[in-house]
Scaffold this motif. Structure first.
Motif, PDB file in Angstrom:
ATOM      1  N   ASP A  42      -5.472   2.157   4.252  1.00 26.77           N
ATOM      2  CA  ASP A  42      -4.789   1.146   5.071  1.00 26.77           C
ATOM      3  C   ASP A  42      -5.709  -0.063   5.249  1.00 26.77           C
ATOM      4  O   ASP A  42      -5.283  -1.213   5.178  1.00 26.77           O
ATOM      5  N   LYS A  46      -1.985   8.702  13.178  1.00 29.92           N
ATOM      6  CA  LYS A  46      -2.645   8.369  11.920  1.00 29.92           C
ATOM      7  C   LYS A  46      -1.820   7.477  11.009  1.00 29.92           C
ATOM      8  O   LYS A  46      -2.223   7.197   9.883  1.00 29.92           O
ATOM      9  N   GLY A 104      -8.041   7.958   6.023  1.00 24.83           N
ATOM     10  CA  GLY A 104      -6.969   6.988   6.217  1.00 24.83           C
ATOM     11  C   GLY A 104      -7.365   5.573   5.811  1.00 24.83           C
ATOM     12  O   GLY A 104      -6.644   4.607   6.067  1.00 24.83           O
ATOM     13  N   LYS A 161       0.848  -1.200   0.000  1.00 26.06           N
ATOM     14  CA  LYS A 161       0.000   0.000   0.000  1.00 26.06           C
ATOM     15  C   LYS A 161       0.879   1.244   0.000  1.00 26.06           C
ATOM     16  O   LYS A 161       1.848   1.333   0.766  1.00 26.06           O
TER      17      LYS A 161
HETATM   18 MG    MG Z   1      -2.730   7.280   6.065  1.00 23.65          MG
END
Ligand code: MG
Ligand code: ADP
Ligand code: ASP
Length: 412
Positions: free
Chosen positions: A155, A210, A152, A7
């Protein structure tokens, strides 16, 4: 072929040069014999810009249209990454969430992944495709609309794919070379951890660190995904970065492992509500239905049957909260004399599995903050964390003071 998930976050795909750099890392793994699933974020700053446009257009926006807009950043990087790989003679194809299809709940802007059928991508791998580039952060609801997984969320896309495809590992490439004892941008003495336990990472993430989205850690823990955080800007090998793993696999352990912060908090106080059975339900029910994420809650001692109720929530949900509470008042469900929002607060937390068996962590934390003259507004604790709400202007100072107080610059 064994499957590897890689990722790349926003800064790692911020321009074409960086996308090329990421693609080279992917190519290397293909040459090592992996079928690779690449999950990409939007270019850095893109999602913020899209969110800004939505908020300017409609303050209490329709979350379905929010998702339609903010999911688009990932479409661009997925296509570009596939093109870049093709230019390097790596057979690659891009996939938007709905094409996989990555099925989610219909909780727009905070959807949860329900299912990732493998058939489409497996078929392409069988036909010789080496890399599936997946647009992170997005999926499709049972109603057939585009959803997003919360900020976010790429992820989480990555970990979910790793679980669905039995990947050997899920590598999260980002702009730092691993998980640190606190955000290295705030505390230069922060130390990179070789390993961190799932439980601790889960707390750190949910308290604001984060570097990984909370849900991604939850999924990795549940499906036993080998999860690693490492730098997209450095040469890396199997031993680089930070491995998120079971508690049993960690030998040395500080009492406190990390300090997390969350900058954009708000504290809201309902002044003089009736202190009667059902009052909390009458207040927090409407807030929950309005999609407000209430975090800390404090009810003051009551006087003459009335009390103040204080809670915290993300600062960008204050308008939503005020709206919900004012409507509940108009409808006669609750009664209060005033509603005060303090939008200049931040939350700072210390996290550590060692807190289960060591007393005195709270005292040491409060002393360190007192020594800096920082006033604590609200406190919350759980088995492995202590959080405080303080004035936002002291946030960095508090993080540094706590990092020092718990000796986090030194290994256990
Ligand atoms: Mg992130
Ligand atoms: P990406 O765009 O790659 O997803 P994020 O910005 O979401 O990256 O997350 C990486 C950032 O997380 C780092 O740049 C760092 O500032 C921040 N961060 C916060 N806490 C930590 C921590 N404990 N360890 C490492 N990074 C942290
Ligand atoms: N682009 C999305 C965000 O900025 C998702 C992600 O990067 O993980 O929140």
């Amino acid at each position: 072929m064994p499957v590897l998930v890689m990722k790349f976050g926003g800064t790692s795909v911020a321009d074409l040069g960086r996308i090329r750099n990421a693609a080279e890392k992917v190519k290397r793994e293909v040459e090592r014999g992996f079928d690779v699933i690449v999950v990409v974020s939007a270019m850095s700053g893109k999602t913020n810009e899209l969110v800004g446009w939505v908020e300017q257009t409609s303050p209490l926006f329709d979350a379905r249209e929010y998702d339609a807009v903010v999911s688009s950043g990932e479409n661009v990087t997925a296509g570009l990454m596939a093109l870049m790989l093709q230019e390097m003679d790596v057979p690659a194809r891009s996939w938007q969430g709905w094409q996989v299809p990555l099925r989610t709940t219909s909780a727009h802007s905070a959807a949860r992944i329900e299912e990732i059928p493998r058939a489409n991508i497996d078929q392409k791998f069988a036909e010789g495709m080496k890399v599936a580039v997946v647009a992170g952060f997005q999926g499709i609801s049972p109603e057939g609309r585009i959803t997003t997984l919360g900020r976010g969320g790429s992820d989480t896309t990555a970990v979910a794919f790793a679980a669905a495809f039995d990947a050997v590992r899920c590598d999260i490439y980002t702009d730092v070379d691993g998980v640190y004892t606190t955000d290295p941008r705030i505390e230069s003495k922060a130390r990179r951890l070789d390993r961190i336990a799932f439980e601790e990472m889960l707390e750190l993430a949910s308290l604001g660190a984060k570097v990984l989205q909370t849900r991604s850690v939850e999924l990795a823990m549940r499906y036993k995904v080998k999860l690693r955080v490492l730098s997209s800007f450095e040469d890396t090998d199997e031993n680089s970065g930070t491995l998120v793993c079971d508690e049993e696999d960690i030998v040395e352990q500080n009492v406190v492992s990390g300090v997390a912060y969350s900058r954009d908090e708000a504290k809201m106080t309902l002044i003089s509500v009736a202190d009667r059975p059902g009052i909390a339900a009458a207040i927090f029910g409407p807030l929950s239905r309005a999609g407000v994420n209430v975090d800390m809650i404090v009810q003051n001692i009551s006087e003459e049957g009335r009390t103040d109720m204080t809670f915290s929530c993300p600062v960008n949900q204050v308008a939503r909260a005020e709206d919900a509470l004012t409507r509940a008042k108009t409808d006669g469900e609750i009664n209060f004399h005033g509603l005060v929002a303090d939008t200049d607060v931040a939350k700072v937390s210390v996290v550590g599995i060692g807190m289960r068996s060591h007393a005195g962590v709270a005292a040491r934390m409060f002393e360190a903050l007192a020594a800096e003259g920082i006033n604590i507004k609200v406190i919350a604790t759980s088995e492995i964390k202590i959080s405080v709400l303080i004035d936002r202007k002291y946030m960095e100072l508090a993080v540094q003071a706590l990092h020092d107080a718990f000796g986090l610059d030194k290994a256990a």
